[in-house]
Design a protein around this motif. Structure first.
Motif, PDB file in Angstrom:
ATOM      1  N   VAL A 733       0.837  -1.202   0.000  1.00  4.45           N
ATOM      2  CA  VAL A 733       0.000   0.000   0.000  1.00  4.45           C
ATOM      3  C   VAL A 733       0.872   1.253   0.000  1.00  4.45           C
ATOM      4  CG1 VAL A 733      -1.649   1.334   1.352  1.00  4.45           C
ATOM      5  CG2 VAL A 733      -1.959  -1.128   1.098  1.00  4.45           C
ATOM      6  N   MET A 734       1.940   1.255   0.773  1.00  2.00           N
ATOM      7  CA  MET A 734       2.809   2.426   0.847  1.00  2.00           C
ATOM      8  C   MET A 734       3.508   2.670  -0.491  1.00  2.00           C
ATOM      9  SD  MET A 734       5.973   3.282   3.431  1.00  2.00           S
ATOM     10  CE  MET A 734       4.905   3.802   4.771  1.00  2.00           C
ATOM     11  N   ASP A 737       1.135   4.236  -2.859  1.00  2.00           N
ATOM     12  CA  ASP A 737       0.737   5.561  -2.405  1.00  2.00           C
ATOM     13  C   ASP A 737       1.832   6.604  -2.604  1.00  2.00           C
ATOM     14  OD1 ASP A 737      -1.389   7.068  -1.252  1.00  2.00           O
ATOM     15  OD2 ASP A 737      -0.228   7.194   0.610  1.00  2.00           O
ATOM     16  N   ARG A 738       3.101   6.179  -2.566  1.00  2.00           N
ATOM     17  CA  ARG A 738       4.179   7.156  -2.518  1.00  2.00           C
ATOM     18  C   ARG A 738       5.154   7.120  -3.695  1.00  2.00           C
ATOM     19  NH1 ARG A 738       5.420   7.969   3.917  1.00  2.00           N
ATOM     20  NH2 ARG A 738       3.245   7.933   4.556  1.00  2.00           N
ATOM     21  N   ARG A 741       1.810   7.461  -8.132  1.00  2.00           N
ATOM     22  CA  ARG A 741       0.543   6.748  -8.034  1.00  2.00           C
ATOM     23  C   ARG A 741      -0.007   6.343  -9.399  1.00  2.00           C
ATOM     24  NH1 ARG A 741      -2.446   7.345  -3.368  1.00  2.00           N
ATOM     25  NH2 ARG A 741      -4.383   7.490  -4.555  1.00  2.00           N
ATOM     26  N   ASP A 746      -3.931   0.199  -9.786  1.00  2.00           N
ATOM     27  CA  ASP A 746      -5.022   0.734  -8.972  1.00  2.00           C
ATOM     28  C   ASP A 746      -5.469   2.110  -9.451  1.00  2.00           C
ATOM     29  OD1 ASP A 746      -4.698  -1.530  -7.527  1.00  2.00           O
ATOM     30  OD2 ASP A 746      -3.792  -0.583  -5.778  1.00  2.00           O
ATOM     31  N   ASN A 747      -4.575   2.821 -10.142  1.00  2.00           N
ATOM     32  CA  ASN A 747      -4.868   4.181 -10.580  1.00  2.00           C
ATOM     33  C   ASN A 747      -4.784   4.328 -12.100  1.00  2.00           C
ATOM     34  OD1 ASN A 747      -4.986   5.218  -7.785  1.00  2.00           O
ATOM     35  ND2 ASN A 747      -2.807   4.747  -7.795  1.00  2.00           N
ATOM     36  N   ALA A 792      -0.660  12.402  -1.780  1.00  2.00           N
ATOM     37  CA  ALA A 792      -0.831  11.187  -0.981  1.00  2.00           C
ATOM     38  C   ALA A 792      -1.060  11.568   0.468  1.00  2.00           C
ATOM     39  CB  ALA A 792       0.392  10.292  -1.098  1.00  2.00           C
ATOM     40  N   TYR A 795       1.094   8.343   5.678  1.00  2.00           N
ATOM     41  CA  TYR A 795       0.968   6.988   6.219  1.00  2.00           C
ATOM     42  C   TYR A 795       1.319   7.006   7.701  1.00  2.00           C
ATOM     43  CZ  TYR A 795       1.755   2.130   7.302  1.00  2.00           C
ATOM     44  OH  TYR A 795       1.688   0.904   7.883  1.00  2.00           O
TER      45      TYR A 795
END
Length: 824
Positions: A733-734, A737-738, A741, A746-747, A792, A795
């Motif tokens: 996930v990190m 996200d970082r 993206r 997912d994007n 983002a 986290y």
């Protein structure tokens, strides 16, 4: 008197009923015997040597057939004359020994006539009347099979027998789906009202069930015919060579059949309306391949194929072959038994998703499959697909047999075999160098160099340009890599099939998938830290050609059956799946002592060749560049020269003239940087896309580069701190996200990151993004947090809260949580 008269009348009625019933049963027994006699006569082989030829009078041929038939054979003169046929009409009779039924089909088909069964005899008449006679319904009673090995499950279940017959004997002919046939249970029997042709299929089906004990093959033939088919199958596997130059098709077939002691004929459907032209000139050159491969190439150009009828090879259309179903009964008790009840559903799903998925009735195809009792699988399919079912079940058994080494190479061979010589040639190193050579000439040259058939797969609607000019010069590379590079320029690919290496279009390759079976029980073993089936399938379909699986509309399919991964894909994608499984097996299953040493592990590239691995290592070579005013192409060539890396510029890049001629104005000469860094700076300017592709560094368009991802396994060994992610899911996930993206699926991007275990991540990304992933994981393992992009959210581990962290530590001491839930 009245009392006596009443009983006398009752006795007369009873006697009359018994007489009528006896007479009806006698008539039915006589009709059944006559039908059996006709069926036997139609199977009898007729030697046509004495009256064969193309110019035989019809009257003479009819007399010869009648003399050799075991039941009366005649023609309805008025119907025959109405079709313009008289005793002097010349007809064609093939030479050889043929079943009477097939011989009648062949001879009458040339005269637009037909034949039918009629009260213990055979009549030749017009097609219309023959079809009317064949559609006439008759009632027969079939007792259930005795409680033998094949019939014990149905010995007292007439309803199950009805369902079995409706499912497998011409399913569209029964009233349940709009047909005219009727079937009903009647105590220890079933009553069937159907046409003569279907009654013949039912009798043979039940007879085979009762006597064979589950013979794995067509049920509608006797043992003699089965032996003949076995002989034909052996002959089709024999090695031969051909060099036909404008030879008529029928002459070429006669030449081949004579060499191997086989007989052939064109079916009426193949000859009707010009579907097949026996006189069409045919050119084919193949050496040291099986007769089966030669026939496939010889007939495929006319959209023809063949079916085996006893000892006869019948050339027919693809549509007719798809409509001729055979029936197989398979004993699968060893494959469905486990700790619970027999699992037929999983086996049926395996067969229908692996063996030509579009050919089953659930999706509109002709094939049907059902369970029978607690051990039998009944399959109705075409001959070709029936053989695939047999091979599939045999291969699964061979792998699951106790004592077989799951790592043995033999277990990884495809069900639809690619010949060993082809596999060895694809792995062998070649040097391709052609200058303005036609594609057809290149194929012939490769065939001579490699001693294997390399040929375009030409279909009637083929878009392959044989006169396309091939110009290429490559360093020594494996043949598979070299062919891919050569053919990509022409939007083509290669597809190994059997003993031939075909050059074809990507669309055609996707229609001719290979089936592979790989033993993955060790990867699904919880005791060794293995995966669950759903996670394993998700790894395969998400990370290896994610747009090429049936879940998203692609051609490939996959299933896990008793720890075996069984899937259909193109040859190239199947190799990528194998490489991923090898990497998971080697790296991700370790004992606790090895897990403790995870920090010493290194990332592992998946599915790349030795040559590509060498390129990635050489990219770490320091380079010194002076790039002011130099073109992008000149800079890239200089980087590759200093790193000793082979390079190629593809047309996607060269077609974009402004990009190819762009000036690289940053002066890198004062500093020493790695080839990696230089390449990344070029990419950062959107001047080119750089990928390692088939053993070379390929320069392509930047947009094309973004879609070409490479797989890599990353080990995880992070400090146990509350402000850092502690599990592979959290790390994934990190990263998304970082790290850019938009580069992740997912994007809307192409990149994918998936946890394999708590100690390993699997990442599919471009080469520059892999560099960033490697650097990010190095920071995390050093105890540093990743910087937060502007778009983002920050986290923060839920355990970073003092209150939640304290509560969690108390729960960890009190409750023995499984490790997988630690710090969730």
């Amino acid at each position: 008197f009245l009392f006596i008269a009443f009983f006398a009348c009752l006795a007369i009625v009873a006697l009359g009923w018994r007489y009528g019933r006896h007479r009806l049963l006698s008539e039915r027994h006589v009709a059944a015997r006559q039908a059996d006699a006709v069926a036997a006569a139609l199977k009898k082989g007729i030697d046509t040597t004495e009256f064969a030829g193309q110019e035989r009078p019809w009257g003479e041929v009819l007399s010869a057939l009648a003399a050799r038939s075991d039941v009366p054979l005649s023609a309805k003169d008025e119907e025959v004359k109405s079709m313009g046929v008289d005793p002097q009409t010349r007809v064609y009779v093939p030479t050889g020994v043929f079943p009477l039924g097939e011989l009648l089909e062949e001879i009458t088909g040339h005269m637009d006539l037909g034949w039918r069964r009629s009260a213990g005899s055979i009549e030749i008449t017009s097609i219309g009347e023959a079809e009317t006679g064949r559609q006439r319904l008759h009632t027969r009673i079939y007792p259930l099979p005795p409680a033998s090995a094949a019939g014990e499950a149905l010995a007292d279940d007439a309803e199950a027998m009805c369902e079995l017959l409706i499912t497998h004997i011409v399913p569209e002919s029964w009233e349940e789906v709009g047909g005219q046939g009727v079937i009903a249970p009647a105590g220890g029997a079933v009553v069937v009202r159907q046409t003569d042709d279907i009654h013949v299929l039912i009798r043979e089906f039940l007879s085979q069930m009762e006597s064979s004990g589950g013979w794995p093959g067509p049920l509608d033939e006797d043992h003699a015919a089965a032996e003949e088919e076995q002989r034909v199958a052996q002959a089709l596997a024999e090695i031969d060579s051909v060099d036909f130059r404008d030879m008529p098709l029928d002459e070429g077939l006669r030449t081949l059949m004579a060499r191997h002691g086989l007989r052939f004929q064109f079916s009426s459907a193949a000859l009707a309306n010009g579907a097949a032209n026996p006189a069409i000139p045919t050119t084919l050159s193949l050496s040291s391949v099986s007769l089966r491969t030669i026939l496939r190439e010889l007939l495929g150009g006319q959209k023809l194929t063949w079916v085996v009828r006893g000892g006869l090879i019948q050339v027919t259309t693809i549509d007719e072959a798809d409509s001729l179903l055979s029936h197989g009964v398979y004993d699968v008790r060893d494959l469905i038994e486990g700790s619970g009840p027999p699992d037929f559903d999983s086996l049926i799903e395996l067969v229908t998703t692996t063996v030509e998925p579009e050919s089953w009735d659930e999706v509109g195809g002709p094939g049907t499959i059902s369970e029978m009792g607690d051990r039998w699988l009944v399959v109705s399919q075409t001959q070709e697909n029936q053989q695939k079912v047999q091979r599939l079940l045999a291969r699964v058994r061979a792998i699951l047999e106790p004592g077989v080494d799951p790592a043995a190479d033999a277990l990884l061979e495809p069900v639809d075999d690619v010949a060993p010589a082809i596999r060895q040639a694809l792995d062998g190193v070649v040097t391709l160098k052609y200058d303005q050579r036609k594609l057809a000439d290149v194929c012939r040259d490769l065939s001579q160099q490699l001693a294997i058939p390399v040929m375009p797969r030409m279909r009637p609607d083929s878009t392959i340009a044989l006169d396309a000019q091939v110009t290429i010069e490559l360093p020594p590379l494996p043949l598979g890599d070299a062919l891919s590079l050569m053919l990509e320029e022409h939007l083509l690919t290669f597809d190994p099939r059997g003993e031939v290496l075909y050059i074809t279009t990507p669309e055609d390759a996707e229609e001719n998938l290979v089936t592979r079976i790989i033993d993955v029980r060790h990867l699904l073993d919880p005791g060794s830290g293995g995966l669950d089936e759903d996670t394993f399938i998700e790894l395969i379909t998400n990370c290896v050609a994610p747009d090429q699986w049936d879940e998203v509309g692609g051609p490939g399919s996959q299933d896990v059956f008793r720890g075996l991964l069984i899937f259909r894909q193109t040859y190239e994608i199947s190799r990528q799946v194998q490489a991923l499984i090898d990497a998971l097996s080697e790296r991700c299953l370790r004992n606790s002592a090895e897990i403790a040493a995870a920090a010493a592990r290194k990332p592992v590239w998946v599915g790349i060749s030795r040559e590509e691995q060498a390129i990635l290592e050489k990219l770490h070579t320091p380079v010194s560049l002076s790039t002011k005013g130099a073109k992008v192409e000149e800079v890239i060539r200089e980087v590759c020269r200093q790193c000793a890396i082979p390079i190629q510029f593809d047309r996607f890049w060269r077609d974009d003239v402004p990009v190819a001629n762009a000036k690289f104005t940053v002066d890198l000469s004062p500093e020493q940087i790695s080839g990696w860094e230089a390449i990344m700076r070029i990419e950062a300017r959107n001047a080119a896309g750089i990928i390692v592709n088939h053993g070379i560094l390929l320069v392509t368009h930047p947009d094309y580069d973004a879609s070409r991802t490479t797989l890599r396994l990353y080990p995880l060994s992070l400090p146990k701190r509350d402000d850092l992610p502690r599990h592979a899911e959290q790390v994934a996930v990190m990263l998304v996200d970082r790290l850019d993206r938009d580069a992740w699926s997912d994007n809307g991007g192409y990149g994918i990151v998936m946890p394999v275990t708590d100690e390993w991540l699997l990442v599919a990304q471009t080469l520059p993004m892999h560099r960033r992933v490697e650097e990010a994981l190095a920071k995390l393992q050093a105890g540093e947090m990743l910087p937060i992009p502007a778009d983002a959210g920050e986290y923060r581990s839920p355990l970073a809260s003092p209150a939640i962290g304290s509560l969690w530590r108390v729960m960890r001491r009190v409750i023995p949580w499984p490790k997988a839930y630690d710090a969730e």
